[in-house]
Design an enzyme around this catalytic site. Sequence first.
Site, PDB file in Angstrom:
ATOM      1  N   LYS A   1      18.851  37.773 -26.398  1.00  0.00           N
ATOM      2  CA  LYS A   1      18.593  36.636 -27.294  1.00  0.00           C
ATOM      3  C   LYS A   1      19.155  36.572 -28.701  1.00  0.00           C
ATOM      4  O   LYS A   1      19.416  35.614 -28.987  1.00  0.00           O
ATOM      5  CB  LYS A   1      17.142  36.202 -27.142  1.00  0.00           C
ATOM      6  CG  LYS A   1      16.612  35.424 -25.869  1.00  0.00           C
ATOM      7  CD  LYS A   1      15.498  34.652 -26.155  1.00  0.00           C
ATOM      8  CE  LYS A   1      14.856  33.962 -24.858  1.00  0.00           C
ATOM      9  NZ  LYS A   1      13.775  33.260 -25.160  1.00  0.00           N
TER      10      LYS A   1
HETATM   11  N1  GLU Z   1       9.152  29.093 -26.680  1.00  0.00           N
HETATM   12  C1  GLU Z   1       9.144  30.107 -25.168  1.00  0.00           C
HETATM   13  C2  GLU Z   1      10.737  30.553 -25.403  1.00  0.00           C
HETATM   14  O1  GLU Z   1      11.224  30.509 -26.448  1.00  0.00           O
HETATM   15  C3  GLU Z   1       9.267  29.153 -24.058  1.00  0.00           C
HETATM   16  C4  GLU Z   1       8.568  29.825 -22.829  1.00  0.00           C
HETATM   17  C5  GLU Z   1       8.142  28.616 -21.838  1.00  0.00           C
HETATM   18  O2  GLU Z   1       9.262  28.075 -21.278  1.00  0.00           O
HETATM   19  O3  GLU Z   1       7.034  28.759 -21.709  1.00  0.00           O
HETATM   20  O4  GLU Z   1      11.518  31.060 -24.381  1.00  0.00           O
END
Ligand code: GLU
Length: 491
Positions: free
Chosen positions: A253
């Site tokens: 990421k």
């Molecule tokens: N905030 C999470 C992320 O950054 C989201 C995960 C989800 O979709 O529940 O990936």
Amino acid sequence: MTIKTRFAPSPTGYLHIGSLRTVLYNYLYAKQKWGKFMLRVEDTDRTRLVEDSIDNMLKILEKFGMTPDEGPNKDWGNGPYIQSERLEIYHKYIKELIEKDKAYYCFCTPERLTELREEQQTLKLPTKYDGHCRFLSEEEIKEKLDAKIPYTVRLKVPKDEIVEFVDAVKWKISIPSKDVDDQVLLKTDGFPTYHFAVVVDDYLMKVTDIIRWDEWIPSTPKHVLIYRAFGWEIPNISHIPPLIWANKKKLSKRDWDVAVEQYLEKGYLIEAIINYLALLGWNPKTTEEFFSMSELIERFDLEAVHKAGAFFDVERLDFFNAHYLKNTEIWELYEKFKNYLREYDNDFLEKISNYSDEYNKKILSELSTKIKKFGEYKEITTYFYWEYSFPTDDLILNPKMKLENREDVEKALNISLDILENEKFKSIDDLKNLFIVKIKEAEMKNGQVLWPTRCALSWEKFSPWAFEMIFILWKEESISRIKQYLKKKQL
Ligand code: GLU
């Protein structure tokens, strides 16, 4: 009930190409079912915040034609859509869980927790909270709260339940609740954890279907337990496979290579990126490969998404891009190209604006099969837009083609000049026919005339062929270039 999906990113600075696929699957699923697609910003991890991320994200989603129906851009009564603006809401629901005896205050210090973890690691036990504060008496709790001892709030995970779920991608999980940690719901800084906020928000914002990366599978049992603690209905939760670089490394990421912006900057077409991403993980069960957004909406099937990681291969993306470059009507391609330049290379846009649209379109149409993406275009069009430059002798002389000296080159170029000055032509085919006849008459070989012609016109090692060059530059400019070259050689 209206179907609602959501994309819930943390605003960490840029949009990951894998996240764009998550957006796409959520978008396709919602649209197919006449539902809504929502954006929620998960910014409770305050250490990872990057300014302007939200605006940036919205701009990108808009570019890809996937503007959220609901979110920070459009409040449908379920906002705010940014978690840091929802703290009061989380506190209210934390209170509710504490009152229901489903959650408890934990006053353990970070030192104690580290010690506990190290001890468990030494004993090769799973690292979990040991429930130290689970059974504090009301007086003890009051005393510590009055003394302002920092606390977290943890879920009182039941010990005798089975947590189960099966998702559309056929992940089947079943684990005893006693193996699930008494997870923290509220941190010492008053911010909720991701697990708590995600559940509260998905519930309050009426999300019916959650589609997210499979790295969240271990979190899903935790979420199920929070839903159960509240007595809320659990939405459909599906997990899609990760993207893997062709070299098998999972797309991290925080790696800039994976930023969607990178691909836009290089000049890939939106349609190509969408089409390629859609197929990374989803099997359309046909040999067809090219799908427009509306076809994808019609045909996407979450149950045909596979579990195995999908290889992200830039060469495949190039292949899709080449297809769209070739198959987009020239007027549309030209508009897209100008939009691209407006954003990434305004100088070049200004430069080409000095020429007629007809001229620019002719070049784009001739070259769209030779480039893989817009970003490569400028480099191979210098000879159409920059002032005339002379080809070197090294380039234009070619003993294999019997072009050994200036006289050979001059003789060849005079044949081209003769055609350009005295013959009529309307197409590349006309040019071909004229050249073939004249070259034959002069008892020369095709390359002997065409090579120096194209070099005199384009002065670069690589350029379109002589006929294409002439066709684009047209009569006057071609004649002028050849003459300039011949003149210089006489000096
Ligand atoms: N905030 C999470 C992320 O950054 C989201 C995960 C989800 O979709 O529940 O990936």
